[in-house]
Design an enzyme around this catalytic site. Structure first.
Site, PDB file in Angstrom:
ATOM      1  N   ASP A   1      -8.836  -8.385   4.166  1.00 16.32           N
ATOM      2  CA  ASP A   1      -8.561  -7.331   5.138  1.00 16.32           C
ATOM      3  C   ASP A   1      -9.658  -7.194   6.175  1.00 16.32           C
ATOM      4  OD1 ASP A   1      -7.232  -5.296   6.396  1.00 16.32           O
ATOM      5  OD2 ASP A   1      -7.835  -3.736   4.982  1.00 16.32           O
TER       6      ASP A   1
ATOM      7  N   GLU B   1       0.821  -1.221   0.000  1.00 11.50           N
ATOM      8  CA  GLU B   1       0.000   0.000   0.000  1.00 11.50           C
ATOM      9  C   GLU B   1       0.853   1.269   0.000  1.00 11.50           C
ATOM     10  OE1 GLU B   1      -2.598  -0.570   3.380  1.00 11.50           O
ATOM     11  OE2 GLU B   1      -4.052  -1.653   2.179  1.00 11.50           O
TER      12      GLU B   1
ATOM     13  N   GLU C   1     -12.538  -1.625  12.525  1.00 15.11           N
ATOM     14  CA  GLU C   1     -12.516  -0.896  11.257  1.00 15.11           C
ATOM     15  C   GLU C   1     -13.714  -1.212  10.373  1.00 15.11           C
ATOM     16  OE1 GLU C   1      -8.908  -1.408   9.077  1.00 15.11           O
ATOM     17  OE2 GLU C   1      -9.619  -0.290   7.340  1.00 15.11           O
TER      18      GLU C   1
END
Lengths: 657, 657
Positions: free
Chosen positions: A343, A264, A371
């Site tokens: 993820d 990333e 998240e």
């Protein structure tokens, strides 16, 4: 500072006021001081009297002593009428023993004579904080950082309470800065931040916690002023050796580094044509003289995918990037592997690297920070998920083949390995944004230490410690917690397809939010079908598992239904085991999920008067939000599916057009 | 400062080098000084010689004089062999006459004897800048503000060049700050910013431009320290009167205010139970003694809609909010009405208020800034759109019933009225981000001044002034410009449905970007149909138009096809006038739109060597981006429609799954 005591909320024990204790030990030092302090705090609250120091007539004697036959973090508690012995191979073990003793006293689970012995399941039990130097927290939902502010390191009373809280559940390592090491964070390695880091590390050491840092692989250039960060360059190697010597020799109990490289946008060895093993091993050499550890993340994939590319599959990439390196990593390198291949979605299959790697130290990475699971505005108790992950049989042909066997080292001889969590703390007064989210932090520590605990056991411990042992309180909150992950899964993206979420901030429903983006997470819903084919007829992801898993996942009929849309493209008229169509299943679960949240809110409301009013109100408010927001999830997903298919709900419930 | 001269890029005229001119006038002052300066600059470049001042032997005499029978902004040019007379009722008219003279000289359209007379079509020709005090520009795609930086007002050489550029196309009013009046912007009214505003206003005055400010309706509280901003409160009225007196008496040529009230979170009279008329008229009273004007925006709607609410229709709301107030506004209030009922989409029907209001001053608001039309990274020449809007017959029963008749005052006696544009300037070196976007700014000014000009005429003027009169340059760029709006419309959201765009920043395709949001802009696409029914059977929006428009829009068969999905929910298998289905029409236009952009890029490439290399490269780069981005538009829209319908393209072209 004004913040809650979470599960260290010691309260009077009925019928035991004035009961006297004394503490005897020949040990001394920071850990022992902290043990005294904890006993003082706890006993003053529970019994109305601090324990005496040294043998005292008429007092229950708490004897703390070392037993060198035991591990440093293991402990044994033997309680008889007038004596409580706590033995360990190290002071850390004594500390853990004391916390268990207090937990049992507080929750009333230390009746009669007791003998118990505990050895932590996982050598490393690590908190990953994604805190930034400016004070923000990436994926933080509980306020700002209490480690950093305005590019300075903060050390104060809360640092100590943090360490105490983590130690109370057995955490023995903390990475205090974000894996994305930006702005001034690369300078944490240097003299610039040395003084407060030493201070923090000392506090941590007193609670058995090793301080770790995330590092930026480009540090030799960014911090060192070199013209390269090539891990095979002599100058670079020398720079890292000197930097590590300086850090380890000065920062007490320093543990090592967590590294996100070539991921990333973070820099890594690929820039110089080197492998992850080249990069990790070079660092491992630099930290080895000091017993240091390099934790290297496997979260590596192409985040610049074109949505039109239907061949590339992000799910495959982490395995592909690391499986060929098995056996090439130094013995003080640990690969940190996310629980799933993508993820931290509410449901993913277990990462195939766990079963794949056989000669590599592994750690499991889970995410306690919510998240994708409601960002601490929804209740989502994650221990049932962690339980499933730990128990997952990788079928890798080893004697002990579950994830917990592999990461604990049970199968491979307890080398460097363990479990890490991206944690959910911040400087909010209640530490975790949602009061009930503290159960996830608590539970992570507990299950990392004792990997056979059930979610229910952990929930009841946490509830009793936090709110007391009133049976309705215990029962209702346990129900809320145990309902919450299934409920969230029901109203979230269906059947492990994931990613129907607003881009970037990952909160709230958005079916197409990531659908045409560069992140490789596509549902490819059309009028008649949903999902990507990851079988051998598709991207081949299922073939990353050993048999019989590969075959099981490969076919719609044998694939576990909760993972159906992760592995397969399935027609909406596919008949599920329930007899309903896939489409009707989606409608049903979404209605159910929102209904479940209403039930959770009602269970909480029934506790009014039994919970301290401010704490009651905080949770009530968040549950009220969750009730509305789960309806928004329900409606957006159902409307999307209805518009796509134009098939109404078989039960005639309201789906907006 | 280093920035381009845009269309004031004077260059040598072949065969006329050394040609002598002289300027004679009895007038003097700032405007006349600027005329001299412009003639000096232009003639030095075009003829190699500045004009002499005063009558000079052997020189062509340019005679500037007032003719009090004419309007102050009108002018007459009479050219014979040795004399060019420019007459006007005011110095501003002389300035405009000189700019026309220079334009004609430069473009070779002043051959032989010429007599022409011009009167500006619209009394007010206004630029709206959405510049913020911090230096950012809301919906700005050309760099930062050149009016503000770090909460200070900037006045420098570029301020003058800005005024000169605007005057050269006839703009006579500029609102320099954003209609969302935040942070320090409310203090623009006060002493705090007085000195630089006076300086700026003087420069503007020298170019015939009146300075306007956007005001915050809550200023009496936020700036004045009062406890209310109620427009009927005596203290508030007194505060505004004193504030306006102070401003108008000190800032030369100050024009008045633009007001966004009760819209998208901006404060307004609704907070006190007052009407827009109450609010506007109170301000109008305060500015009337100084000839001031209040421009009040009609962009008022509920921006907190729930997507599940299928009754509320944002398109209806602006009309509903204002139609009942017709006749209630003071004569120095002007309602500023966006061209369409929603928000500057690439295609919208003309706003029904134009035909609805009969006793209210009106201004048309268009958007030269390409918020929804490619943000100056796509070429999108908007003059064809403006032409259509101006020519739209409102059918309101008046003698002159087109939009241009109503806003120019042709039908209502040329009172306070006109046309405003949210403009596209910033501190980029080329002023407008994309070099070709300058054609929109140029064209806006020109069509506001002469509302009968065609887009082609304007394009050719602008090209000749900017790049010279080479016929291939003229022809290719004219083609690019004239193709660009239709092309953009083709690959954008189809048939006026609009809003298939990324939320917030409004760039790039996102079919569901606004679909489940609070902004009231829903396509409600399902497997078989697309669009909302705004006919009498739906939200009733079509009934806001007079007959025969209401009936025409009300039926699928009579509704103009380019507006079909604005007014109707239509089945994908509906047969269009072309004989194709609606779905196939969508596929076709999206393929065509992307192809058109490739043609545009090729037309530009053919000009290599004929355009100054840096300018050539700038446009080439943006066109290359547009080629790729138009494909992204094509593919995302087509894929979405394909997934929804599962009907392939009849022509077998690639649609991604």
């Amino acid at each position: 500072m004004d913040y809650t005591k979470v599960w260290l909320n010691y309260r009077p024990i009925e019928g035991a006021q004035g009961k006297k204790h004394c503490v005897c030990t020949r040990e001394s030092g920071a850990v022992i001081d902290n043990i005294y302090a904890e006993l003082d705090t706890a006993f003053a609250a529970m019994y109305g009297e601090k324990p005496a120091r040294g043998l005292t007539d008429g007092a229950v004697k708490i004897d703390l002593f070392l037993d060198k036959t035991m591990g440093k973090e293991s402990y044994r508690i033997e309680k008889s009428d007038r004596t409580i012995d706590i033995a360990s191979g190290g002071q850390e073990g004594l500390l853990y023993g004391v916390f268990e003793l207090l937990r049992r006293m507080q929750t009333g689970t230390l009746e009669g004579n007791v003998r118990l012995e505990k050895k932590p399941s996982n050598p490393l039990r690590m908190a990953n904080h994604w805190d930034n130097m400016e004070g923000t927290i990436e994926r933080g939902y509980s306020g700002m950082s209490f480690f950093f502010e305005n590019n300075e390191v903060i050390v104060n009373e809360r640092t100590r309470d943090y360490a105490r809280m983590m130690a109370s559940v057995g955490i023995n390592a903390s990475v205090i800065n974000n894996v994305n090491v930006r702005t001034t964070a690369p300078w944490l390695l240097t003299e610039r931040y040395r003084a407060p880091l030493i201070e923090m590390a000392k506090i941590f050491a007193g609670y058995g916690i090793r301080l770790f840092l995330s590092l930026n692989f480009a540090s030799p250039v960014r911090v060192g002023g070199l013209d390269t960060a090539d891990p095979c360059d002599e100058k670079v190697i020398a720079w890292w050796k000197e930097t590590c010597r300086d850090l380890f020799e000065n920062v007490p109990n320093f543990g090592g580094f967590l590294v996100k490289a070539d991921s990333e946008g973070e820099f890594g060895p690929f820039a110089y044509g080197r492998t992850h093993a080249d990069g990790a091993n070079m660092l491992a050499d630099a930290v080895r003289p000091y017993g240091g550890i390099i934790v290297w993340r496997c979260f590596v994939y192409n985040c610049q995918q074109d949505w039109r590319d239907n061949v590339t599959d992000r799910a495959c990439q982490s395995y592909i990037n690391f499986i060929g390196l098995d056996g090439q990593f130094a013995d003080n390198v640990i690969l940190q592997i996310k629980n799933g291949p993508v993820d931290f979605q509410v449901r993913e299959p277990v990462h195939p690297l766990f079963g794949g790697l056989k000669h590599t130290n592994m750690m499991l990475e889970v995410q306690v920070a919510q998240e994708y699971t409601g960002q601490q505005r929804h209740v989502c108790y994650l221990l049932p998920e962690f339980r499933e992950i730990l128990d997952f049989k990788t079928c890798n042909g080893e004697k002990y083949d579950t994830v917990k066997d592999l990461i604990s080292g049970k199968n491979y001889g307890y080398k460097n390995c363990g479990i890490a969590a991206v944690v959910n703390t911040g400087n909010d007064a209640n530490w975790t944004g949602h009061d009930l989210a503290a159960a996830n932090l608590y539970g992570f520590g507990r299950i990392a230490f004792e990997d056979t605990l059930t979610p229910e056991q952990i929930a009841r411990e946490w509830i009793a410690l936090t709110y007391g042992t009133d049976e309705q309180v215990m029962e209702n909150i346990e129900k809320i917690l145990m309902m919450s992950w299934p409920a969230y899964e029901k109203y979230n993206a269906p059947l492990a397809i994931g990613w129907m979420v607003n881009p970037s901030y990952h909160f709230g429903p958005n079916v197409d939010g990531y659908e045409y983006d560069r992140w490789g997470t596509y549902h490819r819903i059309s009028h008649s079908a949903i999902g990507r084919d990851r079988s051998s007829r598709g991207t081949g992801y299922a073939q990353q598992y050993p048999e019989p898993l590969a075959s099981m996942y490969n076919e719609i009929d044998t694939c576990p239904e909760e993972l159906l849309l992760f592995f397969h493209r399935v027609r909406f008229d596919h008949v599920m085991k329930s007899g309903e169509t896939l489409l009707q299943h989606i409608y049903d679960t979404h209605f159910e999920g929102a209904e479940d949240v209403e039930k959770m809110a009602a269970l909480w409301d029934a506790l009014e008067g039994k919970i301290e009013p401010e704490a009651f109100a905080r949770v009530k408010e968040r549950l009220a939000f969750q009730v509305e927001h789960s309806k928004e999830w329900r409606d957006r997903i159902n409307t999307y599916m209805y518009r796509m298919t134009e098939i109404p709900d078989a039960k005639g419930r309201k789906i907006y057009e």
